[in-house]
Design a protein around this motif. Structure first.
Motif, PDB file in Angstrom:
ATOM      1  N   GLY A   1      11.536   1.092  12.890  1.00  0.00           N
ATOM      2  CA  GLY A   1      12.929   1.590  12.326  1.00  0.00           C
ATOM      3  C   GLY A   1      12.721   2.986  11.917  1.00  0.00           C
ATOM      4  N   ALA A   2      13.857   3.416  11.885  1.00  0.00           N
ATOM      5  CA  ALA A   2      13.956   4.719  11.045  1.00  0.00           C
ATOM      6  C   ALA A   2      13.810   4.236   9.384  1.00  0.00           C
ATOM      7  N   ASP A   3      14.370   3.554   9.080  1.00  0.00           N
ATOM      8  CA  ASP A   3      14.823   3.139   7.337  1.00  0.00           C
ATOM      9  C   ASP A   3      13.001   2.409   7.270  1.00  0.00           C
ATOM     10  N   ASP A   4      11.849   2.679   8.123  1.00  0.00           N
ATOM     11  CA  ASP A   4      10.686   1.871   7.457  1.00  0.00           C
ATOM     12  C   ASP A   4      10.166   3.337   7.026  1.00  0.00           C
ATOM     13  N   LEU A   5      10.858   4.016   6.927  1.00  0.00           N
ATOM     14  CA  LEU A   5      10.304   5.740   6.393  1.00  0.00           C
ATOM     15  C   LEU A   5      10.873   6.319   5.326  1.00  0.00           C
ATOM     16  N   THR A   6       9.800   6.239   4.547  1.00  0.00           N
ATOM     17  CA  THR A   6      10.205   6.676   2.982  1.00  0.00           C
ATOM     18  C   THR A   6      10.191   8.355   3.126  1.00  0.00           C
ATOM     19  N   PRO A   7      10.817   9.306   2.389  1.00  0.00           N
ATOM     20  CA  PRO A   7      10.817  10.862   2.851  1.00  0.00           C
ATOM     21  C   PRO A   7       9.922  11.461   2.295  1.00  0.00           C
ATOM     22  N   GLN A   8       8.649  10.734   1.734  1.00  0.00           N
ATOM     23  CA  GLN A   8       7.161  10.711   1.406  1.00  0.00           C
ATOM     24  C   GLN A   8       6.416  10.377   2.811  1.00  0.00           C
ATOM     25  N   ASP A   9       6.837   9.400   3.476  1.00  0.00           N
ATOM     26  CA  ASP A   9       6.535   9.035   4.861  1.00  0.00           C
ATOM     27  C   ASP A   9       6.594   9.944   5.413  1.00  0.00           C
ATOM     28  N   VAL A  10       8.166  10.562   5.711  1.00  0.00           N
ATOM     29  CA  VAL A  10       8.473  11.781   7.049  1.00  0.00           C
ATOM     30  C   VAL A  10       7.098  13.004   6.544  1.00  0.00           C
ATOM     31  N   LYS A  11       6.861  13.251   4.934  1.00  0.00           N
ATOM     32  CA  LYS A  11       6.414  14.583   4.652  1.00  0.00           C
ATOM     33  C   LYS A  11       4.312  14.142   5.441  1.00  0.00           C
ATOM     34  N   LEU A  12       4.605  13.153   5.107  1.00  0.00           N
ATOM     35  CA  LEU A  12       2.657  12.632   5.814  1.00  0.00           C
ATOM     36  C   LEU A  12       2.907  12.916   7.503  1.00  0.00           C
ATOM     37  N   ILE A  13       4.227  12.620   8.099  1.00  0.00           N
ATOM     38  CA  ILE A  13       3.649  12.382   9.387  1.00  0.00           C
ATOM     39  C   ILE A  13       3.648  14.002   9.049  1.00  0.00           C
ATOM     40  N   PHE A  14       4.484  14.780   9.063  1.00  0.00           N
ATOM     41  CA  PHE A  14       4.743  16.449   9.510  1.00  0.00           C
ATOM     42  C   PHE A  14       3.396  17.203   9.145  1.00  0.00           C
ATOM     43  N   ASP A  15       2.828  16.739   8.445  1.00  0.00           N
ATOM     44  CA  ASP A  15       2.036  17.267   7.845  1.00  0.00           C
ATOM     45  C   ASP A  15       0.874  17.105   8.806  1.00  0.00           C
TER      46      ASP A  15
ATOM     47  N   MET B   1       0.266  -0.975  -0.386  1.00  0.00           N
ATOM     48  CA  MET B   1       0.138   0.185   0.089  1.00  0.00           C
ATOM     49  C   MET B   1       0.933   0.549   0.287  1.00  0.00           C
ATOM     50  N   ASN B   2       0.688   2.540  -1.003  1.00  0.00           N
ATOM     51  CA  ASN B   2       1.621   3.561  -0.922  1.00  0.00           C
ATOM     52  C   ASN B   2       0.931   4.271  -1.495  1.00  0.00           C
ATOM     53  N   ASN B   3      -0.615   4.899  -0.601  1.00  0.00           N
ATOM     54  CA  ASN B   3      -0.353   6.658  -1.455  1.00  0.00           C
ATOM     55  C   ASN B   3      -0.351   8.031  -1.243  1.00  0.00           C
ATOM     56  N   ASP B   4      -1.197   9.211  -1.680  1.00  0.00           N
ATOM     57  CA  ASP B   4      -0.393   9.906  -0.708  1.00  0.00           C
ATOM     58  C   ASP B   4      -1.258  10.025   0.388  1.00  0.00           C
ATOM     59  N   ASN B   5      -2.447   9.383   1.536  1.00  0.00           N
ATOM     60  CA  ASN B   5      -2.831   9.419   3.034  1.00  0.00           C
ATOM     61  C   ASN B   5      -2.015   8.395   3.393  1.00  0.00           C
ATOM     62  N   THR B   6      -1.407   7.180   3.115  1.00  0.00           N
ATOM     63  CA  THR B   6      -1.285   6.325   3.728  1.00  0.00           C
ATOM     64  C   THR B   6       0.869   6.302   3.957  1.00  0.00           C
ATOM     65  N   LEU B   7       0.963   5.356   5.087  1.00  0.00           N
ATOM     66  CA  LEU B   7       2.297   5.136   5.228  1.00  0.00           C
ATOM     67  C   LEU B   7       2.634   4.334   4.180  1.00  0.00           C
ATOM     68  N   SER B   8       3.883   3.972   4.281  1.00  0.00           N
ATOM     69  CA  SER B   8       4.703   2.547   3.356  1.00  0.00           C
ATOM     70  C   SER B   8       4.515   0.978   3.920  1.00  0.00           C
ATOM     71  N   LYS B   9       4.378   1.582   4.973  1.00  0.00           N
ATOM     72  CA  LYS B   9       4.510   0.056   6.001  1.00  0.00           C
ATOM     73  C   LYS B   9       3.732  -0.409   6.660  1.00  0.00           C
ATOM     74  N   PRO B  10       2.781  -0.844   7.783  1.00  0.00           N
ATOM     75  CA  PRO B  10       2.239  -1.226   8.604  1.00  0.00           C
ATOM     76  C   PRO B  10       2.696  -0.832  10.041  1.00  0.00           C
ATOM     77  N   TYR B  11       3.947  -0.785  10.580  1.00  0.00           N
ATOM     78  CA  TYR B  11       4.357  -0.720  11.441  1.00  0.00           C
ATOM     79  C   TYR B  11       5.234   0.697  11.211  1.00  0.00           C
ATOM     80  N   LEU B  12       6.236   0.929  12.673  1.00  0.00           N
ATOM     81  CA  LEU B  12       7.595   1.599  12.914  1.00  0.00           C
ATOM     82  C   LEU B  12       7.933   0.785  13.490  1.00  0.00           C
TER      83      LEU B  12
ATOM     84  N   THR C   1      18.010  10.217   5.072  1.00  0.00           N
ATOM     85  CA  THR C   1      17.416  10.030   4.698  1.00  0.00           C
ATOM     86  C   THR C   1      16.866  11.274   3.957  1.00  0.00           C
ATOM     87  N   MET C   2      16.841  12.318   4.706  1.00  0.00           N
ATOM     88  CA  MET C   2      15.577  14.329   4.240  1.00  0.00           C
ATOM     89  C   MET C   2      16.594  14.832   3.856  1.00  0.00           C
TER      90      MET C   2
END
Lengths: 308, 308, 308
Positions: free
Chosen positions: C14-28, C1-12, C183-184
């Motif tokens: 470590g930091a390497d689970d996060l793409t730049p898009q994920d980080v942007k989503l979380i920050f927003d 799953m990976n669209n504009d409103n969803t994290l790329s992984k269903p868990y967190l 990553t960022m």
């Protein structure tokens, strides 16, 4: 008080407080909560009622189960526990409960290492008391969730052959289950080394099965108890290996009778009373018991709240 | 800030923070909550406010009382306590509170074994601080609930004769009560063995009654304190039996003057400072104090929340 | 799953689970909660979801931060921790989580003294797992709140020069920050005595700055780590005084470069890795990090709840 929608007693101290009508009422209520439990919604049965979780003996699963049950009925809950020596004396315990009562706390879920504490509190305070396990005496909500699990699996309890296996002597789960299952018309047998059977067993008049092979053959349901390691230290068991060989449940035994239902109150000592592979067996209902536990406790809290 | 609906100070550190107008405001608010407390409903005074219960000293009744008060006002509450040695240093304690403040936690109910900690926190952080008992210094909410109980019983505090009996030396309850009762115009006397009286007693200028018989004769109200057993070990008391004989309250003494009101902050050492039979005496208001305690704390949280 | 409103992984984990898009989503999402957080109102993102705070290692600030985040999203939360020896064995830990899962608890915030426990639980249960710190391995929510704090201060992370100073060897905060900052697109350097650097440092390929003077000169941001005193006992440091002299941050160093940003995951050993006077310095963002921490955790709980 005893009509169709009310429990016969305003408390739950032991399985013998429950008539078959009470059990039916509790099962129906639990089933209702189960059918209507939806994400994002809560029931309001205990709105404005404060439930004290008074666990004077360590507990994880039973305490969490009651805590979740209370939350999902919109109760306020407070946790109250103490290892303080002043609280081991009965008089002081009553003073403590009366103090909490004076703060408008109406319901008490009580676990205590001493048998009889819930009864003692019920006779000396005005709160609604729910026994969550007292010493070696009773654990009635466990018996109810076990019976509910069987009822849902078999569609009946009447005539069901249930063998309780393991450390009967020290088990409040065994005591409550024997009482409740017989109230509901099930056939109960025991399977345990002689040193782990109560001395005055004749009060129950129950058949004793020689070993797990015999139990598997006879039973529709095996209710396996947790072996408490300290039993060995006290000389009641020669070795865990020997106990496991004769009274532990193996994968092979299950494979012979796949329709046999297996239950355990948890936490399981895998490798002692139960082979780990058995846990993934379809008729091993250990997880289902846990799920039902929350709904049974919701039912009890809801039904007993009418006496607040 | 000081108008009809606002406390004169944005915190409660000690009984001397309170003017007679403040006390009237708190009593009115507590009475309002008492009159309107209904099962199934909550007040919304603290909706969206987070209250930290920071009990650095063990407590059961005071902590539960504040916890219930916060819940019944719809506050979120977090419990925060630590026996960690790093928290015994003042600097670190402030850092901890500032950290919690940074999480948008606005109100702090603080109990600490060291006198002055609530003041220290109030002067060094921006949170609204409510003292729930600090060392031998102050316990102002106890004094308020005691005064409220007397006010409701007698219809007034002015001119009331209150004798505080027992271990005055170590008692923050005594300190806060003396201050508050005198603020409200009551007459206060003490009754205690010399070794349990503060050395610089003249700062209070209070009459000392010789024994409980004299106290019963003089007083409208006996406020009996808890005897802490460790006093004996430290040589301040010859024996509990002797203390009990001269400074304990017996059933016979009460029978002589049934209109006398008895209070105790709890938990009671029955058989030491108080005969157990006294507890069922109609003018023994110990349970009433506990009930009022929750309403007084609701009043304080509500009134202090205006400063958040 | 990976669209504009969803994290790329269903868990967190470590930091390497996060793409730049994920980080942007979380920050927003965190910014949204920050903008809309009003007294008296709650968000309903987690209504009807139960979050288990499973802290198997003592924690104050991270646990409170997650607890408040869950409450402010209307979640139910249960606290679950144990120092029981039976829970140090992995198998038993999984059984415990499966039991809690069977009670309809959907999300797990896990802290554990052993590296890899969150991964172990994620692969063996169905719950949504959020790593709140595991051993010396990862502390991804700390890295996210640090990055969010920098993003809000500088308006970007790309090209930012961040020096991580202190005990890198034992720090999960360092590990997670290095991964996330790279990553960022930030430039990361380290500043630490050789004995507190990991042996296989070449896996990171990061510049090592000789002392704090060099770090202050090079960096836009100093991320100072907590020195754990037990390092000294184990012979990794000659003395705290010496560490403080070469690797502690002094007031004078800051005065030379007032635009330098200082961060610390807390709790700070003032006088060891940081001069106390630095804490009131405007670009010392320690309190801001704490405030952001709650919003970042709200964002994560909200985004991960979509996988429940």
């Amino acid at each position: 008080m005893n009509n169709d929608n009310t429990l016969s007693k305003p408390y739950l101290l032991g399985a013998d407080d429950l008539t078959p009508q009470d059990v039916k009422l509790i099962f129906d209520k639990a089933q209702f909560f189960m059918d209507n439990f939806k994400r994002g919604e809560k029931f309001s049965d205990l709105k404005g009622i404060t439930v004290a979780l008074a666990f004077f003996e360590p507990s994880t699963r039973t305490k969490l189960s009651f805590e979740l049950a209370a939350k999902r009925l919109s109760a306020d809950s407070i946790s109250f526990a103490s290892s303080s020596s002043s609280l081991t004396k009965g008089e002081s315990l009553i003073d403590t409960l009366r103090t909490i009562e004076a703060m408008n706390v109406q319901m008490y879920v009580v676990r205590h290492v001493n048998s009889g504490v819930p009864l003692f509190l019920q006779t000396n305070t005005n709160g609604v008391i729910l026994n969550a396990g007292d010493g070696k005496h009773e654990h009635p909500t466990q018996a109810l969730l076990d019976a509910f699990t069987l009822y849902k699996h078999f569609g009946k309890l009447q005539g069901l052959k249930v063998c309780i296996a393991g450390d009967i002597l020290h088990s409040r789960v065994a005591r409550s289950n024997i009482t409740l299952l017989r109230t509901m018309g099930a056939d109960v047998a025991l399977c345990s080394p002689g040193t782990l059977l109560p001395r005055h067993l004749n009060i129950w008049d129950l058949p004793i099965l020689e070993n797990i092979d015999a139990a598997v053959e006879w039973a529709d349901v095996l209710l396996v108890l947790r072996l408490q390691r300290e039993r060995m230290e006290s000389g009641l068991l020669p070795s865990i290996r020997e106990f496991s060989k004769f009274y532990g449940v193996s994968f092979e035994q299950f494979s012979r009778k796949p329709e046999l239902v297996l239950m355990h109150p948890g936490p399981v000592n895998y490798g002692v009373e139960l082979d780990y592979r058995v846990s993934s067996y379809p008729n091993c209902l250990i997880q289902t018991q846990v799920t039902h536990g929350v709904f049974i406790r919701m039912a009890l809290l809801s039904l007993l709240s009418k006496f607040v």
